[in-house]
Design an enzyme around this catalytic site. Structure first.
Site, PDB file in Angstrom:
ATOM      1  N   HIS A 285       0.980  -1.117   0.102  1.00  0.00           N
ATOM      2  CA  HIS A 285      -0.075  -0.015  -0.076  1.00  0.00           C
ATOM      3  C   HIS A 285       0.964   1.161  -0.044  1.00  0.00           C
ATOM      4  O   HIS A 285       1.965   1.101   0.567  1.00  0.00           O
ATOM      5  CB  HIS A 285      -0.695   0.003   1.235  1.00  0.00           C
ATOM      6  CG  HIS A 285      -2.084   0.863   1.298  1.00  0.00           C
ATOM      7  ND1 HIS A 285      -1.694   2.218   1.811  1.00  0.00           N
ATOM      8  CD2 HIS A 285      -3.315   0.995   0.999  1.00  0.00           C
ATOM      9  CE1 HIS A 285      -2.706   2.998   1.721  1.00  0.00           C
ATOM     10  NE2 HIS A 285      -3.777   2.208   1.459  1.00  0.00           N
TER      11      HIS A 285
ATOM     12  N   ASP B  11       3.025  -4.943   7.979  1.00  0.00           N
ATOM     13  CA  ASP B  11       1.881  -3.957   7.768  1.00  0.00           C
ATOM     14  C   ASP B  11       0.635  -4.779   7.942  1.00  0.00           C
ATOM     15  O   ASP B  11       0.149  -5.654   7.258  1.00  0.00           O
ATOM     16  CB  ASP B  11       1.879  -3.194   6.520  1.00  0.00           C
ATOM     17  CG  ASP B  11       0.364  -2.324   6.111  1.00  0.00           C
ATOM     18  OD1 ASP B  11      -0.544  -2.533   6.929  1.00  0.00           O
ATOM     19  OD2 ASP B  11       0.308  -1.818   5.066  1.00  0.00           O
TER      20      ASP B  11
ATOM     21  N   GLN C  12      -4.505  -5.017   6.646  1.00  0.00           N
ATOM     22  CA  GLN C  12      -5.863  -5.773   6.097  1.00  0.00           C
ATOM     23  C   GLN C  12      -5.633  -7.152   6.953  1.00  0.00           C
ATOM     24  O   GLN C  12      -6.802  -7.921   6.535  1.00  0.00           O
ATOM     25  CB  GLN C  12      -5.601  -6.138   4.732  1.00  0.00           C
ATOM     26  CG  GLN C  12      -5.376  -4.971   3.972  1.00  0.00           C
ATOM     27  CD  GLN C  12      -6.915  -4.728   3.737  1.00  0.00           C
ATOM     28  OE1 GLN C  12      -7.740  -5.207   4.191  1.00  0.00           O
ATOM     29  NE2 GLN C  12      -7.013  -3.271   3.687  1.00  0.00           N
TER      30      GLN C  12
ATOM     31  N   LYS D  47     -10.227  -0.597  10.758  1.00  0.00           N
ATOM     32  CA  LYS D  47     -10.299  -1.772   9.807  1.00  0.00           C
ATOM     33  C   LYS D  47     -10.616  -3.053  10.888  1.00  0.00           C
ATOM     34  O   LYS D  47     -10.758  -4.052  10.179  1.00  0.00           O
ATOM     35  CB  LYS D  47      -8.949  -1.941   9.069  1.00  0.00           C
ATOM     36  CG  LYS D  47      -8.665  -0.868   8.017  1.00  0.00           C
ATOM     37  CD  LYS D  47      -7.911  -1.330   6.861  1.00  0.00           C
ATOM     38  CE  LYS D  47      -7.205  -0.106   6.287  1.00  0.00           C
ATOM     39  NZ  LYS D  47      -7.955   0.250   5.045  1.00  0.00           N
TER      40      LYS D  47
ATOM     41  N   CYS E 286      -4.420   2.740  -3.725  1.00  0.00           N
ATOM     42  CA  CYS E 286      -3.454   3.177  -3.092  1.00  0.00           C
ATOM     43  C   CYS E 286      -2.404   2.208  -3.090  1.00  0.00           C
ATOM     44  O   CYS E 286      -1.447   1.916  -2.364  1.00  0.00           O
ATOM     45  CB  CYS E 286      -3.643   3.621  -1.609  1.00  0.00           C
ATOM     46  SG  CYS E 286      -4.748   4.758  -1.290  1.00  0.00           S
TER      47      CYS E 286
HETATM   48  N1  PMP Z   1      -1.681  -0.788   4.551  1.00  0.00           N
HETATM   49  C1  PMP Z   1      -2.777  -1.483   3.953  1.00  0.00           C
HETATM   50  C2  PMP Z   1      -2.315  -2.896   3.633  1.00  0.00           C
HETATM   51  C3  PMP Z   1      -4.010  -0.816   3.726  1.00  0.00           C
HETATM   52  O1  PMP Z   1      -4.939  -1.587   3.308  1.00  0.00           O
HETATM   53  C4  PMP Z   1      -4.291   0.430   4.281  1.00  0.00           C
HETATM   54  C5  PMP Z   1      -5.689   1.212   4.125  1.00  0.00           C
HETATM   55  N2  PMP Z   1      -6.474   0.788   3.012  1.00  0.00           N
HETATM   56  C6  PMP Z   1      -3.295   1.151   4.892  1.00  0.00           C
HETATM   57  C7  PMP Z   1      -2.010   0.591   5.125  1.00  0.00           C
HETATM   58  C8  PMP Z   1      -3.476   2.417   5.424  1.00  0.00           C
HETATM   59  O2  PMP Z   1      -4.329   2.520   6.511  1.00  0.00           O
HETATM   60  P1  PMP Z   1      -5.094   3.985   7.176  1.00  0.00           P
HETATM   61  O3  PMP Z   1      -5.462   4.660   5.966  1.00  0.00           O
HETATM   62  O4  PMP Z   1      -5.925   3.298   7.980  1.00  0.00           O
HETATM   63  O5  PMP Z   1      -3.807   4.605   7.853  1.00  0.00           O
END
Ligand code: PMP
Length: 403
Positions: free
Chosen positions: A119, A196, A199, A222, A361
């Site tokens: 991401h 990270d 997910q 999440k 993203c």
């Molecule tokens: N890492 C991953 C794999 C994600 O899917 C996301 C959110 N889509 C993030 C990081 C970032 O999370 P946040 O926008 O809640 O900071």
């Protein structure tokens, strides 16, 4: 205890109030559980005060609630100690914190290894660090299914590799990372490992000690908690080595006009007033999650994912991105050449189907998979067969309308 999707759905106020809604975007934001919402309201109406500053009883109640939230997060991750839990505003803030604080202990030429599947929040902060400090940023490639291709892992960890920072589960393909292989190679190379977990957390509690990693980042929104809060877990010795990222109140041991000294972790990394009620709400969500039968839930999520994939492969021209077999989270992305995902999502929305379309993203990953954008359905514990059948019927209609 086993739960049906319907009995779980009832526990989510937004879903309970909108029986017609097929919510299939939990990878972006999962719905908030009533326990989390109740905990926020209870905290704000009975214990609202700043933390780590006051000596009156209300402030002590706030301190106690905030400390308990840290302990819940530590239990959820099986952390060695609650002092290893840093509350942040979300996964992005957690990842930036490591990129700055751990990053500032690196020298020009030291290597950080990430993957093409990251991401942007685990991509851009490392590029920024590279541009600031001259570190080497290396990339683990992905295979045709978007899984991390570990064939050249030992070589990629060569040089002065200090950190491997990868996603535990892709937000586009649902592919799980082979964490054990990464950790084994990293230990050989003397590198730390950051996962990270953004997910992963909505699919059950995690065990950072069993995984033998050094850092773990996730967001509250999440995993059925409030927005605006997240966690960075760091192994005690890793946090102890890191200077602060943000300066301000609450993170110092002492300040003179000439210089400041730092508090120990986790306070060192929590400058300013933290998201107190949000942390309390997140803890309630995590406590609730820890009461669930995750083997049964994951089996149901996987069955829904298989049914969805089965239905999608029959659609002419549709290309699935990501693995169709093997270990995967219930996140399914697809591309229909000639149709923009925003148009598809709009037609689906008119049928009460909430899905996300775009680059998610994860532009480097989409490029590697030969797509610019895609439509994504993500399944969580409150989804059921009706959501999947509605999506397949909705897509059929979208394709006819947009043809
Ligand atoms: N890492 C991953 C794999 C994600 O899917 C996301 C959110 N889509 C993030 C990081 C970032 O999370 P946040 O926008 O809640 O900071």
């Amino acid at each position: 205890m086993s739960h049906t999707a319907a009995s779980l759905r009832e526990q989510f106020p937004l879903l309970a109030a909108a029986p017609e809604l097929h919510y299939l975007d939990s990878a972006a934001t999962a719905q908030i559980h009533s326990a989390a919402l109740d905990a926020v309201i209870k905290h704000e109406t009975t214990s609202r005060a700043n933390v780590m500053r006051g000596t009156y009883r209300l402030a002590e109640a706030a301190d106690l609630a905030y400390d308990r939230a840290r302990q819940s997060a530590a239990r959820f991750l099986n952390a060695g100690s609650a002092d290893e839990i840093v509350f942040t505003s979300g996964a992005t803030a957690s990842l930036n914190l490591v990129a700055h604080a751990f990053g500032s202990t690196l020298n020009a030429g030291d290597r950080v290894l990430i993957s093409v599947a990251e991401h942007h929040s685990n991509f851009v902060p490392w590029q920024m660090l590279r541009d600031r400090c001259g570190i080497e940023l290396a990339l683990i490639p992905v295979d045709a299914d978007g899984r991390l291709d570990l064939a050249r892992l030992a070589e990629l960890m060569g040089g002065r590799c200090c950190l491997v920072a990868v996603t535990q589960c892709s937000n586009v393909t649902g592919a799980w990372t082979d964490v054990a292989a990464i950790v084994a190679a990293a230990r050989k190379a003397g590198a730390r490992v950051l996962l990270d977990g953004a997910q992963a957390v909505q699919h059950g509690p995690q065990d950072v000690r069993a995984m033998d990693i050094d850092f773990y980042a996730f967001s509250g929104h999440k995993c059925f908690g409030p927005g605006g809060v997240g966690v960075l877990w760091g192994r005690a010795d890793a946090l102890a080595q890191m200077p602060p990222f943000l300066g301000g109140g609450g993170m110092i041991a002492g300040v003179t006009p000439e210089k400041s000294t730092w508090a120990a972790a986790p306070q060192r990394f929590e400058a300013g007033t933290p998201p107190i009620a949000q942390a309390v709400g997140l803890a309630a969500a995590l406590d609730w999650m820890m009461t669930l039968d995750w083997a049964a839930i994951r089996e149901r999520e996987a069955a829904l994912c298989r049914r969805l994939i089965e239905g999608l492969v029959g659609i002419p021209g549709l290309r699935l991105l990501g693995p169709q077999q093997g270990q995967r989270a219930p996140i399914v992305s697809f591309d229909i050449p000639g149709l923009h995902p925003h148009d598809i999502c709009q037609v689906l929305d008119s049928q009460n189907l909430a899905l996300r379309g775009g680059h998610h993203c994860a532009q480097p990953l989409l490029t590697a998979l030969g797509a610019e954008t895609c439509t994504r359905a993500s399944i969580a514990l409150y989804n059921d067969e009706a959501d999947i059948e509605a999506l397949l019927a909705g897509l059929d209609r979208a394709l006819r309308e947009l043809a």
